[in-house]
Write a protein that holds these residues in place. Sequence first.
Motif, mmCIF file in Angstrom:
data_model
loop_
_atom_site.group_PDB
_atom_site.id
_atom_site.type_symbol
_atom_site.label_atom_id
_atom_site.label_comp_id
_atom_site.label_asym_id
_atom_site.label_seq_id
_atom_site.Cartn_x
_atom_site.Cartn_y
_atom_site.Cartn_z
ATOM 1 N N VAL A 16 46.363 48.698 66.525
ATOM 2 C CA VAL A 16 45.563 49.370 67.557
ATOM 3 C C VAL A 16 44.076 49.138 67.323
ATOM 4 N N ALA A 19 43.230 45.624 68.315
ATOM 5 C CA ALA A 19 43.311 45.487 69.778
ATOM 6 C C ALA A 19 42.079 46.097 70.438
ATOM 7 N N ALA A 20 41.602 47.219 69.887
ATOM 8 C CA ALA A 20 40.375 47.807 70.428
ATOM 9 C C ALA A 20 39.199 46.864 70.240
ATOM 10 N N VAL A 23 39.253 44.045 72.927
ATOM 11 C CA VAL A 23 38.736 44.374 74.255
ATOM 12 C C VAL A 23 37.302 44.883 74.205
ATOM 13 N N ALA A 24 36.723 45.058 72.986
ATOM 14 C CA ALA A 24 35.379 45.618 72.938
ATOM 15 C C ALA A 24 34.342 44.660 72.377
ATOM 16 N N GLY A 91 32.312 49.845 83.277
ATOM 17 C CA GLY A 91 33.739 50.116 83.269
ATOM 18 C C GLY A 91 34.185 51.545 83.185
ATOM 19 N N ALA A 94 37.820 51.268 84.497
ATOM 20 C CA ALA A 94 38.692 50.640 83.509
ATOM 21 C C ALA A 94 39.050 51.620 82.406
ATOM 22 N N GLY A 98 42.846 52.606 81.899
ATOM 23 C CA GLY A 98 43.433 52.212 80.625
ATOM 24 C C GLY A 98 43.725 53.407 79.739
ATOM 25 N N GLY A 99 42.747 54.302 79.613
ATOM 26 C CA GLY A 99 42.967 55.484 78.796
ATOM 27 C C GLY A 99 44.041 56.385 79.369
ATOM 28 N N ALA A 101 46.617 55.443 81.258
ATOM 29 C CA ALA A 101 47.931 54.829 81.047
ATOM 30 C C ALA A 101 48.353 54.961 79.590
ATOM 31 N N GLY A 102 47.442 54.613 78.672
ATOM 32 C CA GLY A 102 47.799 54.657 77.261
ATOM 33 C C GLY A 102 48.112 56.058 76.786
ATOM 34 N N LEU A 103 47.203 56.998 77.049
ATOM 35 C CA LEU A 103 47.418 58.355 76.543
ATOM 36 C C LEU A 103 48.557 59.047 77.279
ATOM 37 N N LEU A 105 51.289 57.564 78.561
ATOM 38 C CA LEU A 105 52.541 57.048 78.001
ATOM 39 C C LEU A 105 52.771 57.592 76.600
ATOM 40 N N ALA A 106 51.696 57.679 75.800
ATOM 41 C CA ALA A 106 51.850 58.204 74.444
ATOM 42 C C ALA A 106 52.329 59.655 74.481
#
Lengths: 178, 141
Positions: A16, A19-20, A23-24, A91, A94, A98-99, A101-103, A105-106
């Motif tokens: 993770v 991956a951050a 994208v950053a 963004g 974005a 993104g946050g 969807a991620g949070l 789903l988590a």
Amino acid sequence: MTGVDVLLLALGAVAVGSAALVVATRHLVRAGLYLVVCLGAVAGMYLVLTAELVAWVQVLIYVGAVVVLLLFAVMLTRAPIGASDDLDRPGWPAALIGGGAGLGLAALLVDAYRWTAVELPEAGTAERLGAQVFGSWVLPFEVLSVLLLSALVGAIVLSRPDIGATGAAATGDRGRSR
Amino acid sequence: MRPVIPYVTAALLFGLGGYGVLRRRNAVLVLMAVELMLNAVNLILVTADTTAKAVLPHGGQVFALFVIVLAAAEIGVGLAIVLQLYRMRASVTVDEIPLAERPADEPVPVAAGPIAATGAGPIAVGPDGPHVPGDGPEGQR
């Protein structure tokens, strides 16, 4: 917390985190190299989850081929070596999507599984997976080979400018039939 | 093994990938973010294979292999499109790509040949030769 859990937590944190950074980061080449770290950590998680063959295929295809192709594209598009300021668009949407969807789903998965423990099954070796692929999943396997072939033809047609306009009758018909 | 750890990792990877797809302007970086999302899906499949009992064993891992092959095909075609875009416009910035109708005075790019030429007839085919830098032999045209 067993040793397996600690390993999974460590590898997941590495995945993770890198991956951050992918994208950053503001360096194009570094994004590709962080992607290598992320994919390698995910391959390690596959190994801990007893998916041996998938882990080695991941290392072979993703880390070996896909990242090299991406770095080729970075170089062929003459990307600047240093940091570049125009990589991102402003963004808030974005981050929101993104946050969310991620949070979301988590939260869903945490709610579904809580802190339950399962036994790890038998390892997914090449022998067992091969028996499954060539036993139960033969038809998807063959369809996938046809798809790979059409992707190959499509990439060639796209990247050769001299067969675009003059051979329009031939390639156009073939392109539409795909 | 606590299955919640890889599941949450996969969810966070997917969120980061979606953020990257929407945030980045460089097409190569967008493709990298798409790879992150595909990896999250693979991680979900492999974890579900270890936690759920199915009739066919190892179905999740077989599908993870299939998704890896699909990702390889996707990256091949995607990079061909990105390189063609760079050859036409000398830039891979995704929000500068004109999605609307092309103005009449702008040269027709060669890559749109199979669709534009058959659709618009000889008008679209004519002036496109000299606009591709490093183009191949023009004698056969």
